[in-house]
Design a protein around this motif. Structure first.
Motif, PDB file in Angstrom:
ATOM      1  N   PRO A 233       2.870   5.019   2.925  1.00 11.64           N
ATOM      2  CA  PRO A 233       3.235   5.206   1.512  1.00 11.64           C
ATOM      3  C   PRO A 233       3.286   3.879   0.767  1.00 11.64           C
ATOM      4  CG  PRO A 233       4.716   6.415   2.963  1.00 11.64           C
ATOM      5  CD  PRO A 233       3.898   5.517   3.840  1.00 11.64           C
ATOM      6  N   HIS A 234       2.877   3.922  -0.487  1.00 10.24           N
ATOM      7  CA  HIS A 234       2.854   2.697  -1.269  1.00 10.24           C
ATOM      8  C   HIS A 234       2.899   3.025  -2.745  1.00 10.24           C
ATOM      9  CE1 HIS A 234      -1.279   4.076  -0.666  1.00 10.24           C
ATOM     10  NE2 HIS A 234      -1.578   3.496  -1.817  1.00 10.24           N
ATOM     11  N   LEU A 235       3.198   2.017  -3.528  1.00  9.91           N
ATOM     12  CA  LEU A 235       3.189   2.180  -4.988  1.00  9.91           C
ATOM     13  C   LEU A 235       2.746   0.887  -5.643  1.00  9.91           C
ATOM     14  CD1 LEU A 235       6.124   0.800  -6.088  1.00  9.91           C
ATOM     15  CD2 LEU A 235       6.974   2.797  -4.906  1.00  9.91           C
ATOM     16  N   LEU A 236       2.263   1.019  -6.860  1.00 12.30           N
ATOM     17  CA  LEU A 236       1.755  -0.118  -7.630  1.00 12.30           C
ATOM     18  C   LEU A 236       2.628  -0.300  -8.858  1.00 12.30           C
ATOM     19  CD1 LEU A 236      -1.907  -0.925  -8.603  1.00 12.30           C
ATOM     20  CD2 LEU A 236      -0.153  -0.769 -10.364  1.00 12.30           C
ATOM     21  N   ILE A 237       3.129  -1.514  -9.031  1.00 12.45           N
ATOM     22  CA  ILE A 237       3.943  -1.859 -10.191  1.00 12.45           C
ATOM     23  C   ILE A 237       3.129  -2.780 -11.094  1.00 12.45           C
ATOM     24  CG2 ILE A 237       5.991  -3.092 -10.981  1.00 12.45           C
ATOM     25  CD1 ILE A 237       7.356  -2.262  -8.384  1.00 12.45           C
ATOM     26  N   PRO A 238       2.873  -2.403 -12.333  1.00 12.36           N
ATOM     27  CA  PRO A 238       2.189  -3.329 -13.248  1.00 12.36           C
ATOM     28  C   PRO A 238       3.045  -4.574 -13.487  1.00 12.36           C
ATOM     29  CG  PRO A 238       2.133  -1.077 -14.091  1.00 12.36           C
ATOM     30  CD  PRO A 238       3.096  -1.083 -12.948  1.00 12.36           C
ATOM     31  N   GLY A 239       2.418  -5.752 -13.375  1.00 10.54           N
ATOM     32  CA  GLY A 239       3.141  -6.988 -13.617  1.00 10.54           C
ATOM     33  C   GLY A 239       3.998  -7.392 -12.437  1.00 10.54           C
ATOM     34  N   PRO A 240       4.935  -8.318 -12.652  1.00 15.17           N
ATOM     35  CA  PRO A 240       5.759  -8.838 -11.553  1.00 15.17           C
ATOM     36  C   PRO A 240       6.880  -7.884 -11.158  1.00 15.17           C
ATOM     37  CG  PRO A 240       6.371  -9.884 -13.611  1.00 15.17           C
ATOM     38  CD  PRO A 240       5.178  -9.017 -13.923  1.00 15.17           C
ATOM     39  N   ALA A 258      11.433  -1.135   1.987  1.00 13.92           N
ATOM     40  CA  ALA A 258      10.209  -1.470   1.253  1.00 13.92           C
ATOM     41  C   ALA A 258       9.916  -2.950   1.364  1.00 13.92           C
ATOM     42  CB  ALA A 258      10.338  -1.068  -0.220  1.00 13.92           C
ATOM     43  N   ALA A 259       8.635  -3.269   1.412  1.00 13.43           N
ATOM     44  CA  ALA A 259       8.180  -4.666   1.383  1.00 13.43           C
ATOM     45  C   ALA A 259       7.419  -4.885   0.090  1.00 13.43           C
ATOM     46  CB  ALA A 259       7.289  -4.974   2.578  1.00 13.43           C
ATOM     47  N   ILE A 260       7.780  -5.922  -0.639  1.00 16.18           N
ATOM     48  CA  ILE A 260       7.202  -6.199  -1.948  1.00 16.18           C
ATOM     49  C   ILE A 260       6.094  -7.231  -1.792  1.00 16.18           C
ATOM     50  CG2 ILE A 260       7.677  -6.769  -4.342  1.00 16.18           C
ATOM     51  CD1 ILE A 260       9.321  -4.412  -3.181  1.00 16.18           C
ATOM     52  N   GLY A 261       4.854  -6.836  -2.088  1.00 10.79           N
ATOM     53  CA  GLY A 261       3.736  -7.767  -2.008  1.00 10.79           C
ATOM     54  C   GLY A 261       3.792  -8.816  -3.095  1.00 10.79           C
ATOM     55  N   LEU A 262       2.867  -9.743  -3.045  1.00 13.14           N
ATOM     56  CA  LEU A 262       2.795 -10.773  -4.073  1.00 13.14           C
ATOM     57  C   LEU A 262       2.200 -10.201  -5.356  1.00 13.14           C
ATOM     58  CD1 LEU A 262       1.452 -13.800  -2.001  1.00 13.14           C
ATOM     59  CD2 LEU A 262       3.823 -13.209  -2.511  1.00 13.14           C
ATOM     60  N   THR A 263       2.599 -10.766  -6.489  1.00 17.70           N
ATOM     61  CA  THR A 263       2.002 -10.403  -7.772  1.00 17.70           C
ATOM     62  C   THR A 263       0.649 -11.105  -7.876  1.00 17.70           C
ATOM     63  OG1 THR A 263       4.176 -10.166  -8.790  1.00 17.70           O
ATOM     64  CG2 THR A 263       2.285 -10.454 -10.269  1.00 17.70           C
ATOM     65  N   VAL A 264      -0.393 -10.312  -8.076  1.00 14.48           N
ATOM     66  CA  VAL A 264      -1.759 -10.839  -8.052  1.00 14.48           C
ATOM     67  C   VAL A 264      -2.544 -10.262  -9.226  1.00 14.48           C
ATOM     68  CG1 VAL A 264      -1.774 -11.093  -5.533  1.00 14.48           C
ATOM     69  CG2 VAL A 264      -2.556  -8.941  -6.569  1.00 14.48           C
ATOM     70  N   PRO A 265      -3.690 -10.883  -9.578  1.00 15.42           N
ATOM     71  CA  PRO A 265      -4.588 -10.236 -10.542  1.00 15.42           C
ATOM     72  C   PRO A 265      -4.977  -8.854 -10.028  1.00 15.42           C
ATOM     73  CG  PRO A 265      -5.250 -12.504 -10.170  1.00 15.42           C
ATOM     74  CD  PRO A 265      -4.176 -12.212  -9.162  1.00 15.42           C
ATOM     75  N   THR A 266      -5.156  -7.916 -10.923  1.00  9.37           N
ATOM     76  CA  THR A 266      -5.406  -6.532 -10.534  1.00  9.37           C
ATOM     77  C   THR A 266      -6.591  -6.406  -9.580  1.00  9.37           C
ATOM     78  OG1 THR A 266      -4.488  -5.793 -12.641  1.00  9.37           O
ATOM     79  CG2 THR A 266      -5.829  -4.214 -11.439  1.00  9.37           C
ATOM     80  N   ALA A 267      -7.596  -7.253  -9.739  1.00  9.48           N
ATOM     81  CA  ALA A 267      -8.767  -7.193  -8.858  1.00  9.48           C
ATOM     82  C   ALA A 267      -8.410  -7.526  -7.409  1.00  9.48           C
ATOM     83  CB  ALA A 267      -9.845  -8.148  -9.354  1.00  9.48           C
ATOM     84  N   LEU A 268      -7.253  -8.174  -7.181  1.00  6.37           N
ATOM     85  CA  LEU A 268      -6.843  -8.553  -5.830  1.00  6.37           C
ATOM     86  C   LEU A 268      -5.708  -7.675  -5.319  1.00  6.37           C
ATOM     87  CD1 LEU A 268      -6.874 -12.455  -6.205  1.00  6.37           C
ATOM     88  CD2 LEU A 268      -8.708 -10.953  -5.400  1.00  6.37           C
TER      89      LEU A 268
END
Length: 404
Positions: A233-240, A258-268
């Motif tokens: 399971p995962h989710l996408l948060i726009p922005g930081p 939950a583990a919070i990934g790094l904030t990246v450009p949308t393409a990444l």
């Protein structure tokens, strides 16, 4: 409309506007469109924010069409207006996607009409237009607004009629396309954005969630994309991921990990979720301490050092090759002493405290290490490689020591 006398109240049958009226009004359109835009965004700040976003140009075209077509239909009443019709439906769809009623959009339409009527009165005085002409204009204008509202209502009801499950499916498909990255055509993503009312952000933060039977329908912010049907399971948060988003996650996933990934450009975006999932793996392995919410940002070195286990083994064999012929027990003692020295550059006394041995023992071991490694401990690049290997091996030891 309050404050406006409707022509129907006068009991006078009014005919169509003469076509010459279009020629009088048309020069006013550029400044009128600008004035309506300023007044509407001042009265409805939400629309001002949208004009500054990725759909701003499309909204401007819709506003211009809505105003210009009215004049076009005066000059040519039977003229079709497919672009205007579709733009009005889109406005209605967007209000539905945003979870609002049509009240705000209808208010904006009617405010625009009042501004247009105010301008028409000035033009009427300038050209000495008759009261009947001005009443005819007002009647046609408010009938036209009713038409715009009806078109927007079509788009609004179209979205509302679609089931919530269908919308969720489209949003999950959109999330999958964003994570797929290239070579997915941007037109495919743009189409799903249009269908779901989701604005493609410049940056995203992906969140990996530990699977749990308690994961139900997520009460997350509307702009968050979610897939809890996936085995991971995962989710996408726009922005930081800021404090506001943290509170949202705590509320939406009480008790979940939950583990919070790094904030990246949308393409990444795929990199962000890959790192987040790797953090959960390292938690399971005992390398990273467990917690309700874990930030990848806090474990970058660990992620880097353990990113490729096979390569780490190869690097360890190369950097620690001078100790290959030493017995296992002695190699372990020397390796630990070397690691402490690389970490601290401390004195024999300081290192002795950390190793729980006498300082003289530390000095003896260091002389052995200098004899075994020689220039490898002097050369900065070689020393860095050795230190990285020992840190990675130390982290991996935590994993090996974790009981199953």
């Amino acid at each position: 409309m309050p404050g406006v006398v409707q022509p129907s109240d006068l009991g006078e049958p009014l005919g169509p506007l003469p076509q010459e009226f279009a020629a009088i009004v048309r020069p006013e359109l550029p400044s009128l469109i600008k004035e309506i835009g300023l007044e509407v965004t001042r009265a409805y700040p939400e629309y001002a924010r949208l004009l500054d976003g990725p759909y701003g140009q499309g909204i401007r075209v819709g506003v211009e069409q809505s105003i210009s077509v009215f004049v076009d239909q005066v000059a040519e009443p039977a003229a079709p207006s497919p672009l205007r019709d579709e733009m009005c439906r889109r406005f209605g769809r967007f209000e539905a996607y945003e979870g609002r009623s049509l009240d705000q959009l209808q208010g904006a339409y009617r405010l625009g009409a009042r501004i247009a009527l105010r301008r028409a009165k000035k033009v009427g005085r300038r050209y000495n237009l008759s009261p009947t002409m001005m009443l005819t204009f007002a009647d046609a204008l408010f009938s036209y607004v009713d038409e715009l509202e009806a078109l927007s209502r079509e788009g609004y009801l179209e979205v509302r009629a679609a089931s919530g499950d269908h919308t969720d499916t489209l949003r999950r498909r959109l999330l999958h396309l964003v994570l797929a990255g290239r070579p997915v055509p941007r037109t495919a993503i743009a189409e799903l954005c249009e269908q779901t009312g989701w604005v493609l952000p410049e940056e995203v933060t992906l969140v990996a969630v530990r699977h749990s039977a308690d994961l139900g329908r997520l009460g997350a912010d509307r702009d968050v994309l979610v897939d809890f049907t996936d085995p991971q399971p995962h989710l996408l948060i726009p922005g930081p991921f800021d404090e506001m988003r943290r509170r949202m996650l705590d509320h939406a996933l009480p008790g979940a990990r939950a583990a919070i990934g790094l904030t990246v450009p949308t393409a990444l975006a795929s990199d962000s979720i890959r790192w987040a999932r790797r953090v959960l793996e390292l938690v399971d392995a005992g390398v990273i301490d467990d917690a309700p919410v874990i930030l990848c940002e806090d474990h970058l070195i660990t992620l880097w050092l353990l990113s490729d286990p096979v390569l780490l083994d190869r690097l360890a064999r190369r950097e620690l090759a001078p100790m290959a012929g030493i017995s296992a027990n002695r190699r372990e003692r020397l390796t630990e002493t070397l690691r402490i020295w690389l970490d601290t550059r401390g004195t024999a006394a300081q290192m002795g405290e950390l190793l729980d041995v006498h300082p003289q023992t530390v000095r003896y071991r260091m002389r052995n290490l200098e004899s075994i490694f020689g220039e490898q401990l002097v050369d900065p690049e070689s020393r860095f490689s050795t230190e990285a290997v020992l840190r990675a091996m130390r982290l991996r030891t935590r994993s090996d020591d974790t009981p199953l």
